[in-house]
Design a protein around this motif. Structure first.
Motif, PDB file in Angstrom:
ATOM      1  N   GLN A   1      16.265   7.206   1.321  1.00  0.00           N
ATOM      2  CA  GLN A   1      17.272   8.258   1.186  1.00  0.00           C
ATOM      3  C   GLN A   1      17.806   8.327  -0.241  1.00  0.00           C
ATOM      4  OE1 GLN A   1      19.736   7.023   4.507  1.00  0.00           O
ATOM      5  NE2 GLN A   1      19.027   8.747   5.738  1.00  0.00           N
ATOM      6  N   ARG A   2      17.920   7.188  -0.903  1.00  0.00           N
ATOM      7  CA  ARG A   2      18.353   7.192  -2.311  1.00  0.00           C
ATOM      8  C   ARG A   2      17.261   7.736  -3.224  1.00  0.00           C
ATOM      9  NH1 ARG A   2      19.599   1.519  -2.724  1.00  0.00           N
ATOM     10  NH2 ARG A   2      20.679   1.357  -0.784  1.00  0.00           N
ATOM     11  N   ALA A   3      16.008   7.370  -2.949  1.00  0.00           N
ATOM     12  CA  ALA A   3      14.896   7.783  -3.807  1.00  0.00           C
ATOM     13  C   ALA A   3      14.519   9.246  -3.603  1.00  0.00           C
ATOM     14  CB  ALA A   3      13.682   6.885  -3.553  1.00  0.00           C
TER      15      ALA A   3
ATOM     16  N   HIS B   1       0.805  -1.229   0.000  1.00  0.00           N
ATOM     17  CA  HIS B   1       0.000   0.000   0.000  1.00  0.00           C
ATOM     18  C   HIS B   1       0.836   1.277   0.000  1.00  0.00           C
ATOM     19  CE1 HIS B   1      -3.505  -2.498   0.775  1.00  0.00           C
ATOM     20  NE2 HIS B   1      -2.844  -3.064   1.758  1.00  0.00           N
ATOM     21  N   TYR B   2       2.141   1.165   0.041  1.00  0.00           N
ATOM     22  CA  TYR B   2       3.084   2.285   0.037  1.00  0.00           C
ATOM     23  C   TYR B   2       3.016   3.064   1.337  1.00  0.00           C
ATOM     24  CZ  TYR B   2       3.291   0.939  -4.826  1.00  0.00           C
ATOM     25  OH  TYR B   2       3.421   0.203  -5.976  1.00  0.00           O
TER      26      TYR B   2
ATOM     27  N   LEU C   1       5.797  11.279  -0.286  1.00  0.00           N
ATOM     28  CA  LEU C   1       6.386  12.096   0.782  1.00  0.00           C
ATOM     29  C   LEU C   1       6.750  13.491   0.285  1.00  0.00           C
ATOM     30  CD1 LEU C   1       8.665   9.446   2.556  1.00  0.00           C
ATOM     31  CD2 LEU C   1       6.300  10.111   3.104  1.00  0.00           C
ATOM     32  N   ILE C   2       7.259  13.587  -0.919  1.00  0.00           N
ATOM     33  CA  ILE C   2       7.580  14.902  -1.487  1.00  0.00           C
ATOM     34  C   ILE C   2       6.302  15.719  -1.665  1.00  0.00           C
ATOM     35  CG2 ILE C   2       8.408  16.059  -3.584  1.00  0.00           C
ATOM     36  CD1 ILE C   2      10.517  13.720  -3.743  1.00  0.00           C
ATOM     37  N   ALA C   3       5.237  15.085  -2.128  1.00  0.00           N
ATOM     38  CA  ALA C   3       3.953  15.792  -2.270  1.00  0.00           C
ATOM     39  C   ALA C   3       3.464  16.273  -0.910  1.00  0.00           C
ATOM     40  CB  ALA C   3       2.917  14.883  -2.926  1.00  0.00           C
ATOM     41  N   ARG C   4       3.647  15.448   0.143  1.00  0.00           N
ATOM     42  CA  ARG C   4       3.224  15.856   1.492  1.00  0.00           C
ATOM     43  C   ARG C   4       4.050  17.041   1.957  1.00  0.00           C
ATOM     44  NH1 ARG C   4       2.477  18.241   4.968  1.00  0.00           N
ATOM     45  NH2 ARG C   4       1.792  17.801   7.090  1.00  0.00           N
ATOM     46  N   GLN C   5       5.340  17.018   1.685  1.00  0.00           N
ATOM     47  CA  GLN C   5       6.214  18.127   2.062  1.00  0.00           C
ATOM     48  C   GLN C   5       5.809  19.408   1.341  1.00  0.00           C
ATOM     49  OE1 GLN C   5      10.274  18.068   0.599  1.00  0.00           O
ATOM     50  NE2 GLN C   5      10.998  18.837   2.567  1.00  0.00           N
ATOM     51  N   GLU C   6       5.479  19.292   0.066  1.00  0.00           N
ATOM     52  CA  GLU C   6       5.111  20.472  -0.721  1.00  0.00           C
ATOM     53  C   GLU C   6       3.806  21.107  -0.255  1.00  0.00           C
ATOM     54  OE1 GLU C   6       5.260  18.886  -4.681  1.00  0.00           O
ATOM     55  OE2 GLU C   6       7.435  19.185  -4.828  1.00  0.00           O
TER      56      GLU C   6
ATOM     57  N   TRP D   1       9.078   0.650  -5.466  1.00  0.00           N
ATOM     58  CA  TRP D   1       8.386   0.979  -4.212  1.00  0.00           C
ATOM     59  C   TRP D   1       8.940   2.282  -3.636  1.00  0.00           C
ATOM     60  CZ3 TRP D   1      10.211   1.735   0.721  1.00  0.00           C
ATOM     61  CH2 TRP D   1       9.250   1.835   1.723  1.00  0.00           C
ATOM     62  N   ALA D   2      10.258   2.378  -3.543  1.00  0.00           N
ATOM     63  CA  ALA D   2      10.879   3.567  -2.950  1.00  0.00           C
ATOM     64  C   ALA D   2      10.576   4.825  -3.759  1.00  0.00           C
ATOM     65  CB  ALA D   2      12.390   3.357  -2.832  1.00  0.00           C
ATOM     66  N   GLU D   3      10.586   4.728  -5.081  1.00  0.00           N
ATOM     67  CA  GLU D   3      10.262   5.878  -5.924  1.00  0.00           C
ATOM     68  C   GLU D   3       8.820   6.330  -5.695  1.00  0.00           C
ATOM     69  OE1 GLU D   3      12.161   7.713  -8.197  1.00  0.00           O
ATOM     70  OE2 GLU D   3      13.850   6.691  -7.241  1.00  0.00           O
ATOM     71  N   HIS D   4       7.909   5.373  -5.586  1.00  0.00           N
ATOM     72  CA  HIS D   4       6.493   5.703  -5.365  1.00  0.00           C
ATOM     73  C   HIS D   4       6.304   6.372  -3.992  1.00  0.00           C
ATOM     74  CE1 HIS D   4       2.218   5.134  -6.366  1.00  0.00           C
ATOM     75  NE2 HIS D   4       2.073   5.097  -5.063  1.00  0.00           N
TER      76      HIS D   4
END
Length: 150
Positions: free
Chosen positions: A113-115, A52-53, A87-92, A79-82
């Protein structure tokens, strides 16, 4: 001031019924303690799931037979990219800086951390083994440790 959002890794141990995500994985003593700690410490927290990510604790789900640890390298990358996009959308959406406190294994930390190298990840449990994690939570939850010595 930064907002910190907690992320807890889903456990392989599950209730096996349809229920809220916060309760699905509570057969695991580490997940249960992480959930209790994050509920008391953070205004916002989520569960990281291989299927479910990113799950809201209130989201209703069924049992899940997938684990990040059994995914092959390509699927872990996907999975990590998704998750990174979520998380980036949540931060924005936040007016203030956001950090993510990761209550998961080093594998999760490395993948995320890599993604998402632009995100800030705090790793409060870094380097701790299973028993040490349980004691860490018990100290912060002010409960008597139930870890048996070998």
């Amino acid at each position: 001031m930064a907002t910190t959002i907690a992320l807890i890794a889903a456990s392989r141990r599950q209730r096996g019924t349809i229920c809220r995500a916060a309760n699905q994985y509570d057969l695991s003593p580490v997940f249960r303690r992480a959930r209790d700690f994050c509920e008391r410490t953070y205004a916002e927290w989520y569960i990281l799931s291989a299927r479910h990510y990113v799950l809201s604790p209130q989201q209703v789900i069924g049992p899940d037979d997938t684990s990040i640890h059994i995914l092959d390298a390509d699927d872990r990358y996907i999975w990590a990219e998704h998750v990174a996009r979520i998380l980036i959308a949540r931060q924005e959406r936040s007016a203030e800086p956001v950090a993510f406190a990761l209550y998961a294994s080093q594998r999760y930390a490395d993948l995320l951390q890599r993604a998402a190298p632009t995100l800030t990840f705090e790793l409060p449990l870094s380097g701790l083994g299973f028993g040490e994690r349980l004691r860490w939570y018990d100290e912060r939850l002010h409960v008597r440790s139930r870890v048996l010595a070998r």
